[in-house]
Design an enzyme around this catalytic site. Sequence first.
Site, PDB file in Angstrom:
ATOM      1  N   ASP A   1       0.823  -1.208   0.000  1.00  0.00           N
ATOM      2  CA  ASP A   1       0.000   0.000   0.000  1.00  0.00           C
ATOM      3  C   ASP A   1       0.860   1.262   0.000  1.00  0.00           C
ATOM      4  O   ASP A   1       0.627   2.192  -0.777  1.00  0.00           O
ATOM      5  CB  ASP A   1      -0.914  -0.012   1.234  1.00  0.00           C
ATOM      6  CG  ASP A   1      -2.276   0.599   0.941  1.00  0.00           C
ATOM      7  OD1 ASP A   1      -2.633   0.710  -0.239  1.00  0.00           O
ATOM      8  OD2 ASP A   1      -2.987   0.961   1.896  1.00  0.00           O
TER       9      ASP A   1
ATOM     10  N   ASP B   1      -8.983  -2.153   2.727  1.00  0.00           N
ATOM     11  CA  ASP B   1      -8.827  -1.497   4.025  1.00  0.00           C
ATOM     12  C   ASP B   1      -9.852  -1.998   5.035  1.00  0.00           C
ATOM     13  O   ASP B   1      -9.770  -1.665   6.221  1.00  0.00           O
ATOM     14  CB  ASP B   1      -8.963   0.020   3.855  1.00  0.00           C
ATOM     15  CG  ASP B   1      -7.935   0.575   2.886  1.00  0.00           C
ATOM     16  OD1 ASP B   1      -6.815   0.040   2.862  1.00  0.00           O
ATOM     17  OD2 ASP B   1      -8.255   1.523   2.140  1.00  0.00           O
TER      18      ASP B   1
END
Length: 510
Positions: free
Chosen positions: A358, A420
């Site tokens: 990420d 997420d």
Amino acid sequence: MAAAAQALARLGALLLLLAAQVVCEYGMLRVVAETGGPHGRDYCILYNPQWAHLPHDLSKAPLLQLQDWSTSVLCLPSDLPSGGFSNQIPLVARGNCTFYEKVRLAQGSGARGLLVVSREKLVPPGGNKTQYDEIGIPVALLSHRDMLDIFKSFGRAVKAALYAPNEPVLDYNMVIIFIMAVGTVTIGGYWAGSRDVKKRFMKHKRDDGPEKQEDEAVDVTPVMICMFVVMCCSMLVLLYYFYDHLVYVVIGIFCLASSTGLYSCLAPLVRRLPFGQCRVPDNSLPYLHKRPQVSMLLLAVACITVSVVWGVFRNEDQWAWVLQDALGITFCLYMLKTIRLPTFKACTLLLLVLFIYDVFFVFITPFLTKSGNSIMVEVATGPSDSATHEKLPMVLKVPRLNTSPLALCDRPFSLLGFGDILVPGLLVAYCHRFDIQVHSSRVYFVACTIAYGIGLLVTFVALALMQRGQPALLYLVPCTLLTSCGVALWRRELGAFWTGSGFAVNTGLL
């Protein structure tokens, strides 16, 4: 030495590039008809406050005549109209000369502002300090599509005002995203943990009831984690370069997966209904030869219908986002229920690898791409030069609830990726299973869920402070991992927590 010198030269060029970046802000163009017809409408503009500042309050912005001069690039004095632009805001075409040359001519002819119409991606109108000091009128870029809409909606006789309302620190839609994300992680983690432990206690029984019909959980191994990350990286890069071709593949996968998730979430409720228990007659048709219950067959048809409706109307900004979020939440719940991390060691490996993934694709890739844009943000929000104007559906999205240039120009929706939710959610589910295994009154589950909520709040604060897309896992992974590990240390159960207290399958591989 030559390689080192070359690296230093590139670093120096990068620093110069960063130092020379043009200041730009989003603003609004309020357009009204001179005849007083329909109510005014706001359009997006991109301006450079170093030329001239725009008022924050619309009531303080002068309402001036908008002069269509878009057939001219306004680079030479001969391009000016005979009467000049006295107390007007002219629209001129982009190209052939610098922004400074255009605005200098406009200002000299009496213009009170300048709008440069662009058929390409909007870029900030730049200049140097001497030019900024010389110019006293605002200059901004307006898209060609918006210019056409202005004259189509209001006619040729229009007035306009340039202003730039203050951006709120955070939009209220963040509250909705927070509730959806934390709620999904809480329900999914609790459901996955309870279901997994229940099935383990009942494995010695033969049961043909609803429990046997549920999807079996898949244990994740390190090899699977590595393969998954490689696939994520490859797919993200492919989407960056071939977005217009692959976006429809992703949309199709989402329709199929979300209908499956919706069915999985509603099936336990439908099975409890007192009607529709009869089964389909004997037949040789695919799937139907298993003689499913009529109620479950109707549920499958309904779930597919909902997914197809979203697929057809996915670009309806007024309401399609509600359907997308509902399908997305059920998809996440389905994934949390069917994917299982058997040990805290596997949880740590998955979260840390995706943490690096990420951060790299958000913060590092801008230095590797020609455009200077983050690959992750570019793909998640959809490339500005995309011919399809499609958006990836693998996000929770909520429209901005305030009236601001950012909502009008750049990102009318706030987004949170499914990753997420799913990645920390798998850890929350593991914590709940471990709670039940060691009879700890769900202390791990509660602590990890609260840590997830705190990590999400920290993400929102970072987003407000930096005003750029944030890799949420940068904040969620440390919060959830450190909290879970801290609770295990405090309870002196780190060894059992690390290995899964003996209930993991094939723990020798982990």
